[in-house]
Design a protein around this motif. Sequence first.
Motif, mmCIF file in Angstrom:
data_model
loop_
_atom_site.group_PDB
_atom_site.id
_atom_site.type_symbol
_atom_site.label_atom_id
_atom_site.label_comp_id
_atom_site.label_asym_id
_atom_site.label_seq_id
_atom_site.Cartn_x
_atom_site.Cartn_y
_atom_site.Cartn_z
ATOM 1 N N ILE A 77 53.108 25.368 34.076
ATOM 2 C CA ILE A 77 53.949 26.470 34.542
ATOM 3 C C ILE A 77 54.708 26.049 35.802
ATOM 4 C CG2 ILE A 77 53.951 28.853 35.410
ATOM 5 C CD1 ILE A 77 51.342 29.279 33.831
ATOM 6 N N ASP A 78 56.047 26.118 35.733
ATOM 7 C CA ASP A 78 56.859 25.814 36.906
ATOM 8 C C ASP A 78 57.863 26.936 37.200
ATOM 9 O OD1 ASP A 78 58.527 25.536 34.762
ATOM 10 O OD2 ASP A 78 59.041 23.433 35.143
ATOM 11 N N ASP A 79 57.702 28.045 36.465
ATOM 12 C CA ASP A 79 58.566 29.208 36.662
ATOM 13 C C ASP A 79 57.946 30.095 37.746
ATOM 14 O OD1 ASP A 79 60.144 31.431 36.581
ATOM 15 O OD2 ASP A 79 59.953 31.784 34.422
ATOM 16 N N ILE A 80 58.673 30.296 38.847
ATOM 17 C CA ILE A 80 58.149 31.078 39.956
ATOM 18 C C ILE A 80 57.846 32.511 39.533
ATOM 19 C CG2 ILE A 80 60.446 31.715 40.780
ATOM 20 C CD1 ILE A 80 57.273 31.075 42.909
ATOM 21 N N ASN A 81 58.652 33.051 38.602
ATOM 22 C CA ASN A 81 58.414 34.415 38.124
ATOM 23 C C ASN A 81 57.089 34.518 37.375
ATOM 24 O OD1 ASN A 81 60.896 35.455 39.106
ATOM 25 N ND2 ASN A 81 61.970 34.624 37.327
ATOM 26 N N MET A 82 56.784 33.497 36.599
ATOM 27 C CA MET A 82 55.521 33.475 35.867
ATOM 28 C C MET A 82 54.345 33.381 36.829
ATOM 29 S SD MET A 82 54.260 33.503 32.737
ATOM 30 C CE MET A 82 55.484 32.798 31.617
ATOM 31 N N ILE A 83 54.495 32.563 37.857
ATOM 32 C CA ILE A 83 53.429 32.422 38.858
ATOM 33 C C ILE A 83 53.200 33.751 39.578
ATOM 34 C CG2 ILE A 83 52.778 31.293 41.019
ATOM 35 C CD1 ILE A 83 54.273 28.805 40.046
ATOM 36 N N VAL A 84 54.288 34.435 39.902
ATOM 37 C CA VAL A 84 54.180 35.751 40.568
ATOM 38 C C VAL A 84 53.445 36.736 39.668
ATOM 39 C CG1 VAL A 84 55.491 37.752 41.385
ATOM 40 C CG2 VAL A 84 56.183 35.448 42.055
ATOM 41 N N LEU A 85 53.742 36.718 38.356
ATOM 42 C CA LEU A 85 53.071 37.620 37.418
ATOM 43 C C LEU A 85 51.571 37.342 37.368
ATOM 44 C CD1 LEU A 85 55.556 37.738 34.390
ATOM 45 C CD2 LEU A 85 54.975 39.612 35.945
ATOM 46 N N ILE A 86 51.209 36.069 37.349
ATOM 47 C CA ILE A 86 49.789 35.703 37.276
ATOM 48 C C ILE A 86 49.067 36.107 38.552
ATOM 49 C CG2 ILE A 86 48.180 33.766 37.151
ATOM 50 C CD1 ILE A 86 50.287 32.347 35.381
ATOM 51 N N VAL A 87 49.637 35.703 39.698
ATOM 52 C CA VAL A 87 49.004 36.032 40.986
ATOM 53 C C VAL A 87 48.960 37.551 41.181
ATOM 54 C CG1 VAL A 87 49.190 35.815 43.488
ATOM 55 C CG2 VAL A 87 49.670 33.839 42.033
ATOM 56 N N GLY A 88 50.042 38.233 40.826
ATOM 57 C CA GLY A 88 50.084 39.690 40.978
ATOM 58 C C GLY A 88 49.070 40.390 40.097
ATOM 59 N N GLY A 89 48.897 39.916 38.867
ATOM 60 C CA GLY A 89 47.933 40.529 37.956
ATOM 61 C C GLY A 89 46.507 40.402 38.446
ATOM 62 N N ILE A 90 46.149 39.215 38.913
ATOM 63 C CA ILE A 90 44.786 39.014 39.409
ATOM 64 C C ILE A 90 44.584 39.735 40.735
ATOM 65 C CG2 ILE A 90 43.113 37.276 40.159
ATOM 66 C CD1 ILE A 90 44.359 35.356 38.160
ATOM 67 N N THR A 91 45.622 39.787 41.572
ATOM 68 C CA THR A 91 45.524 40.534 42.833
ATOM 69 C C THR A 91 45.310 42.023 42.570
ATOM 70 O OG1 THR A 91 46.966 38.933 43.938
ATOM 71 C CG2 THR A 91 46.676 41.061 45.010
ATOM 72 N N ALA A 92 45.974 42.558 41.536
ATOM 73 C CA ALA A 92 45.767 43.967 41.161
ATOM 74 C C ALA A 92 44.305 44.207 40.792
ATOM 75 C CB ALA A 92 46.677 44.338 39.992
ATOM 76 N N PHE A 93 43.696 43.245 40.104
ATOM 77 C CA PHE A 93 42.275 43.323 39.760
ATOM 78 C C PHE A 93 41.421 43.371 41.025
ATOM 79 C CE2 PHE A 93 38.432 40.635 39.021
ATOM 80 C CZ PHE A 93 37.713 41.528 38.259
ATOM 81 N N PHE A 94 41.737 42.532 42.004
ATOM 82 C CA PHE A 94 41.001 42.527 43.275
ATOM 83 C C PHE A 94 41.165 43.853 44.022
ATOM 84 C CE2 PHE A 94 41.578 37.622 43.596
ATOM 85 C CZ PHE A 94 40.509 37.440 42.734
ATOM 86 N N VAL A 95 42.391 44.364 44.066
ATOM 87 C CA VAL A 95 42.665 45.613 44.791
ATOM 88 C C VAL A 95 41.886 46.775 44.188
ATOM 89 C CG1 VAL A 95 44.449 47.324 45.324
ATOM 90 C CG2 VAL A 95 44.926 44.895 45.638
ATOM 91 N N MET A 96 41.831 46.852 42.866
ATOM 92 C CA MET A 96 41.107 47.950 42.226
ATOM 93 C C MET A 96 39.605 47.853 42.473
ATOM 94 S SD MET A 96 43.363 49.903 41.130
ATOM 95 C CE MET A 96 42.233 51.064 40.371
ATOM 96 N N LEU A 97 39.084 46.642 42.618
ATOM 97 C CA LEU A 97 37.675 46.482 42.974
ATOM 98 C C LEU A 97 37.431 46.918 44.411
ATOM 99 C CD1 LEU A 97 36.732 43.100 41.269
ATOM 100 C CD2 LEU A 97 35.948 45.386 40.655
ATOM 101 N N PHE A 98 38.456 46.789 45.243
ATOM 102 C CA PHE A 98 38.370 47.247 46.630
ATOM 103 C C PHE A 98 38.318 48.779 46.691
ATOM 104 C CE2 PHE A 98 40.102 48.227 50.841
ATOM 105 C CZ PHE A 98 39.355 47.364 51.639
ATOM 106 N N ILE A 99 38.979 49.438 45.748
ATOM 107 C CA ILE A 99 39.025 50.903 45.699
ATOM 108 C C ILE A 99 37.796 51.486 45.001
ATOM 109 C CG2 ILE A 99 40.334 52.865 44.747
ATOM 110 C CD1 ILE A 99 42.845 51.151 45.022
ATOM 111 N N LEU A 100 37.220 50.737 44.069
ATOM 112 C CA LEU A 100 36.148 51.241 43.210
ATOM 113 C C LEU A 100 34.947 51.815 43.966
ATOM 114 C CD1 LEU A 100 35.126 51.694 40.343
ATOM 115 C CD2 LEU A 100 34.290 49.325 40.339
#
Length: 251
Positions: free
Chosen positions: A202-225
């Motif tokens: 993967i060398d597409d910055i948009n794809m990297i943002v999607l991956i990092v953003g998706g996993i970060t959303a998982f972390f944030v929801m665990l912070f709220i849980l």
Amino acid sequence: MLRFIEEDFRVLRGPFESGRQTPGNLGFTLIISIFLQAMLYALEYFMAADSTIFPYKDNILQVHFWLTVVLVILSIIYAIPAVYKRSGKMQYLVTIIVTQNMSSIPFLIMALFLVGKEGEGMIATEGSLLRFTFIILLIGLLIFIFTFIRFNTLLRKGHYRKGSKKDELRGRFENTSYVPAAIIVGLGIVFIIQYIVRSTSIDDINMIVLIVGGITAFFVMLFILPEQLVILYCKFRFKSFNFNERGYLNK
């Protein structure tokens, strides 16, 4: 938790007192969630799962499909006034799970599938993808544990008592108490980016943002849980966290 009294959780009644989380509003949220859950699963199935070498992909999709189906059915049931007026506690539990299924689980799955996308120069193997997933889940568990410990400490300090004053000492404590979880999230993001650069094509910055953003959303929801679970605990333990059948919050 049993050593705490009702007054220790008083501030957590705020969303109920303000009307933001009345059974009617939660019922409306559950109706909206039906379409969002279906849309997110469709994105997960038709877009992220295409051409990925992620192991057990079909099993993951199947389990998440049936989980989504069950949650959609429960969302319909607990959006009915005749049901949620008699079972507010279960409605809140369903809302917590549905929230995770809208804001956490699908984004994590899509991010993991995107990391395993086949492409020229692909280095990642099924084994390395499993290890990557295990580390992500471990980081999530650590975030949940640190957040729960922080929440418990704030409860003991009286931060959730009605009319509690946040003086300079408390303010300093509350700000610094986020540091361990923030450090874990930061290290997790660094690990994700390093893995993408070293093990994928993967060398597409948009794809990297999607991956990092998706996993970060998982972390944030665990912070709220943890807070959601504590409020659920209060609903089962204290009558004042529940609404009567006429729609009024119990005193």
